[in-house]
Design an enzyme around this catalytic site. Structure first.
Site, PDB file in Angstrom:
ATOM      1  N   LYS A   1      41.169  23.713 -43.966  1.00 44.09           N
ATOM      2  CA  LYS A   1      41.622  23.055 -45.197  1.00 44.09           C
ATOM      3  C   LYS A   1      42.941  23.706 -45.614  1.00 44.09           C
ATOM      4  CE  LYS A   1      41.797  23.615 -49.442  1.00 44.09           C
ATOM      5  NZ  LYS A   1      43.078  22.974 -49.795  1.00 44.09           N
TER       6      LYS A   1
ATOM      7  N   GLU B   1      42.530  37.377 -46.890  1.00 46.28           N
ATOM      8  CA  GLU B   1      43.923  37.877 -46.926  1.00 46.28           C
ATOM      9  C   GLU B   1      44.489  37.468 -48.278  1.00 46.28           C
ATOM     10  OE1 GLU B   1      45.204  39.770 -44.843  1.00 46.28           O
ATOM     11  OE2 GLU B   1      44.159  39.460 -42.946  1.00 46.28           O
TER      12      GLU B   1
ATOM     13  N   CYS C   1      53.149  37.391 -49.798  1.00 46.10           N
ATOM     14  CA  CYS C   1      52.141  38.394 -50.163  1.00 46.10           C
ATOM     15  C   CYS C   1      52.586  39.798 -49.755  1.00 46.10           C
ATOM     16  CB  CYS C   1      50.820  38.056 -49.477  1.00 46.10           C
ATOM     17  SG  CYS C   1      51.030  37.811 -47.703  1.00 46.10           S
TER      18      CYS C   1
ATOM     19  N   GLU D   1      50.972  40.322 -59.301  1.00 46.95           N
ATOM     20  CA  GLU D   1      51.757  39.639 -58.283  1.00 46.95           C
ATOM     21  C   GLU D   1      52.473  38.460 -58.934  1.00 46.95           C
ATOM     22  OE1 GLU D   1      49.772  37.117 -55.370  1.00 46.95           O
ATOM     23  OE2 GLU D   1      50.758  38.284 -53.809  1.00 46.95           O
TER      24      GLU D   1
END
Ligand code: NAD
Length: 478
Positions: free
Chosen positions: A169, A244, A278, A378
């Site tokens: 997906k 992750e 990331c 982040e």
């Protein structure tokens, strides 16, 4: 205008049962460029059923057969690098500085996994037991928008190497890229049902896969918040999970660094993929006694970075992927100012000369404390924080004082010292002096950057279950 109204199940392009649609935009112009028809929970179930049917046969294929499939996948993806690059530029705004690496890297992930598979021993003797590494079962892969082709390719390559079938997906925002990639996968002629791809939103198709009892493992790349949700839901069926997740990488300039070399490297690591990475090194740790020089150099180097459309090969920083992402980054710039950090360069709004498109000014804050929101959270845009440190102890302590632990960077002259420092950083990877990516080494995060590892042998073993077959001695002749 692109209409994407097919998903890929059981080796065929089919119309989803879901009828909801999602608009795709060009982030450079903000214009609508396409519509994708989204799958629903029943589509996810159909894809899972196809992967389940294909699993018994596929899990018994030989190494040679799977190496051959991986080579065909590499050829099919390599043959369409220009189209994949164009799709990533159109739909995501990725600058060529990123796509020049990212798309060939995606294609090479199939060959890298073929190399790992060739050398890997699926059976080994441990005492009296024979340990067999068995394909884990049907896997679901859920991927984000920031390097769609790369994440699909690396997860699929590992599944093929392990002998597991997969339902993917991708991010609904990456449907044009996904479409070109699925055509490559189809052309490579894999057995039907081995790979299935369902466009859809996370809380419909994604969550159906995470709940589904026939999915044995979820490999997820995305935000920490969604990763936690996936882990909670997976507990119901005790799925194996590889997560992750996000990062807030320390980008450490040591006191012996040659700044002519280090500063361009620091900015490359900080602003990679327009800051939507990331692994970006978003916290620049600078020795206090060299701070003035470092700030002056960061400011002039950042001013020279070209912000613009991906068509221009000089562009280093492209637009944010969406209005939502643009707004998020802008709100963090405001927050940094409110919490007392000082702007070295950049700030709110678009860069001069760009009056449309989701472009953000490359922004660097200084006078940042590690407890400020801009240093802890982040941001996922081109916004960096400079934090001063007094000595090496303090640098290590600031670097590790974070909820994340994905990738850290060291810039200096003494490699022996940096190797020793690397051991003290709580980070899945430590990159010394801008060294290139190593696809055979494990990739993944400490702490809230994730769980488990991808790439190389570690990545392959995350798709396998060990089984010990123990016998008490020689079998008596009958
Ligand atoms: P996201 O977490 O919002 O979405 C990622 C994927 O999960 C999408 O396909 C989304 O549709 C799906 N999803 C959302 N809710 C779900 C649910 N409840 N159940 C199942 N699936 C669901 O992330 P994003 O905004 O697409 O991507 C940016 C994030 O990804 C950043 O936090 C970034 O750090 C992270 N990321 C991590 C890595 C890594 O390797 N560690 C790499 C790239 C991006």
């Amino acid at each position: 205008m692109r209409y994407i109204d097919k998903i890929y199940i059981d080796g065929r392009f089919v119309t989803p049962l879901g009828s909801q649609t999602f608009d795709l935009h060009n982030p450079v112009t903000e214009e609508k460029i396409g519509v994708v028809r989204l799958g629903n929970a029943e589509d996810a179930q159909a894809a899972t059923a196809a992967a389940k049917r294909a699993f018994p046969g596929f899990s018994r294929t030989s190494k040679e057969e799977r190496i051959d499939m991986l080579k065909r996948l590499n050829e099919a993806v390599s043959a369409r690098i220009p189209e994949l690059t164009e799709a990533m530029a159109l739909e995501y705004g990725a600058p060529q500085t990123f796509t020049r690496f990212a798309i060939p890297h995606a294609a090479s992930s199939f060959l890298n996994m073929a190399d790992v598979l060739r050398e890997y021993a699926f059976e080994r003797q441990m005492g009296r037991a024979q340990v067999i590494m068995q394909p884990i079962g049907v896997t679901a892969a859920i991927t984000p928008w920031n390097s769609n082709i790369g994440f699909i390719s690396s997860k699929l390559a590992t599944a093929i190497a392990a002998g597991t079938t997969i339902v993917i997906k991708p991010s609904e925002m990456s449907a044009i890229q996904t479409q070109v990639l699925v055509e490559c996968l189809h052309e490579s002629g894999l057995p039907k049902g081995v790979v299935n791809i369902v466009n859809g939103v996370g809380n419909v198709v994604g969550s159906e896969l995470v709940r589904h009892p026939d999915i044995a493992k979820v490999t997820f790349t995305g935000s920490t918040a969604v990763g936690k949700d996936i882990m909670r839901t997976s507990a119901e069926t005790l799925k194996r999970v590889t997560l992750e997740l996000g990062g807030k990488g320390p980008n450490i300039i040591l006191d012996d660094a040659d700044l002519d070399v280090a500063i361009p490297g620091v900015l490359r690591m900080g602003f990679m993929n327009s800051g939507q990475a990331c692994i970006a090194g978003t916290r620049i740790l600078a020795p206090a006694h060299r701070l003035d020089d470092i700030l002056a150099r960061l400011k002039s180097a950042a001013a020279a970075l070209k912000v613009g459309a991906p068509g221009d090969p000089e562009t280093v920083i492209g637009p944010m992927v969406s209005q939502k992402q643009y707004d998020r980054v802008q709100s963090y710039i405001q927050l940094g100012i409110q919490e007392g950090a000082k702007l070295l360069t950049g700030g709110s709004g678009r860069p001069d000369g760009l009056d449309r498109g989701w472009f953000t000014k490359p922004t660097i804050f200084f006078n940042v404390r590690n407890d400020m929101h801009i240093a802890r959270e982040e941001i996922f845009g081109p916004v960096l924080s400079v934090i001063a440190y007094r000595n090496e102890e303090e640098a290590v302590s600031i670097a590790n004082d974070t909820a994340y632990g994905l990738q850290a960077y060291l810039h200096g002259s003494d490699t022996v010292r940096m190797r020793a420092l690397a051991e003290r950083l709580d980070s899945g990877r430590v990159v010394i002096n801008g060294a290139p990516h190593e696809p055979l080494a494990p990739f993944g995060g400490f702490k809230q950057s994730g769980l488990g590892r991808e790439y190389g042998v570690f990545g392959l073993e995350a798709f396998l279950e060990p089984k010990a077959v123990i016998s008490s001695g020689a079998v008596e002749p009958g």
